[in-house]
Design an enzyme around this catalytic site. Sequence first.
Site, PDB file in Angstrom:
ATOM      1  N   CYS A 158      -5.150   0.933   6.488  1.00  0.00           N
ATOM      2  CA  CYS A 158      -5.378   2.385   6.445  1.00  0.00           C
ATOM      3  C   CYS A 158      -6.629   2.783   5.666  1.00  0.00           C
ATOM      4  O   CYS A 158      -6.906   3.967   5.521  1.00  0.00           O
ATOM      5  CB  CYS A 158      -4.163   3.096   5.864  1.00  0.00           C
ATOM      6  N   CYS A 179      -7.412  -1.141   1.562  1.00  0.00           N
ATOM      7  CA  CYS A 179      -6.357  -1.603   2.457  1.00  0.00           C
ATOM      8  C   CYS A 179      -6.946  -1.795   3.847  1.00  0.00           C
ATOM      9  O   CYS A 179      -7.620  -0.908   4.370  1.00  0.00           O
ATOM     10  CB  CYS A 179      -5.219  -0.579   2.494  1.00  0.00           C
ATOM     11  N   CYS A 210       0.845  -1.186   0.000  1.00  0.00           N
ATOM     12  CA  CYS A 210       0.000   0.000   0.000  1.00  0.00           C
ATOM     13  C   CYS A 210       0.883   1.240   0.000  1.00  0.00           C
ATOM     14  O   CYS A 210       1.814   1.352   0.804  1.00  0.00           O
ATOM     15  CB  CYS A 210      -0.894  -0.010   1.239  1.00  0.00           C
ATOM     16  N   CYS A 222       0.369   3.129   3.635  1.00  0.00           N
ATOM     17  CA  CYS A 222       0.813   2.598   4.933  1.00  0.00           C
ATOM     18  C   CYS A 222       1.858   1.499   4.825  1.00  0.00           C
ATOM     19  O   CYS A 222       2.302   0.982   5.847  1.00  0.00           O
ATOM     20  CB  CYS A 222      -0.373   2.095   5.728  1.00  0.00           C
ATOM     21  N   CYS A 258      -8.488  -5.658  -9.874  1.00  0.00           N
ATOM     22  CA  CYS A 258      -8.106  -4.586 -10.787  1.00  0.00           C
ATOM     23  C   CYS A 258      -7.664  -3.414  -9.923  1.00  0.00           C
ATOM     24  O   CYS A 258      -8.489  -2.720  -9.328  1.00  0.00           O
ATOM     25  CB  CYS A 258      -9.326  -4.237 -11.639  1.00  0.00           C
TER      26      CYS A 258
END
Length: 182
Positions: A149, A146, A90, A93, A169
């Site tokens: 976060c 995510c 991510c 984070c 995707c």
Amino acid sequence: MARFLCALRSLPFREVPGWAVRGRADQGGLRASTGPEDAGSLTKRKPVLSKSEWQKKLTPEQFHVTREKGTEPPFSGIYLNNKESGMYHCVCCDSPLFSSEKKYCSGTGWPSFSEAHGTSGSDESNTGILRRVDTSLGPARTEVICKQCEAHLGHVFPDGPGPTGQRFCINSVALKFKPSKH
């Protein structure tokens, strides 16, 4: 009503909505909200950043996609044609999300993955992602965020390769690639 709730608990949900656990101390290792700074949160995560803090940390495009649920233009992402071995994290984070081993070319214009890192069969409880219903464009789609976060990453569709048939995707700008150390 109690029978209905018991029946719901037995269904194989991939995410429990925030309203279902708000105020409880713990839900399967996920932290329920404890105050206004993380209202509706179900995830283990660092303290939530304010909008201005996210804007300082991220590029305008990263902010638009991850914090405002935007989408990068198709065929524009830096990871679309990346074939290196490694892990996609991510961008907000640094949580590990997708392995290059599960990346494939879907021809759709965005990096595609057949499953999230940490998936075991159909169990995604050890992954860094959550699924949410998204009706922002009309018909219901499944948004991928995510777990740590709550950054918007992209969507998952049921038209991917076997054995799962899933196509995650994902926007390149929502990711940070870390090559494998050989």
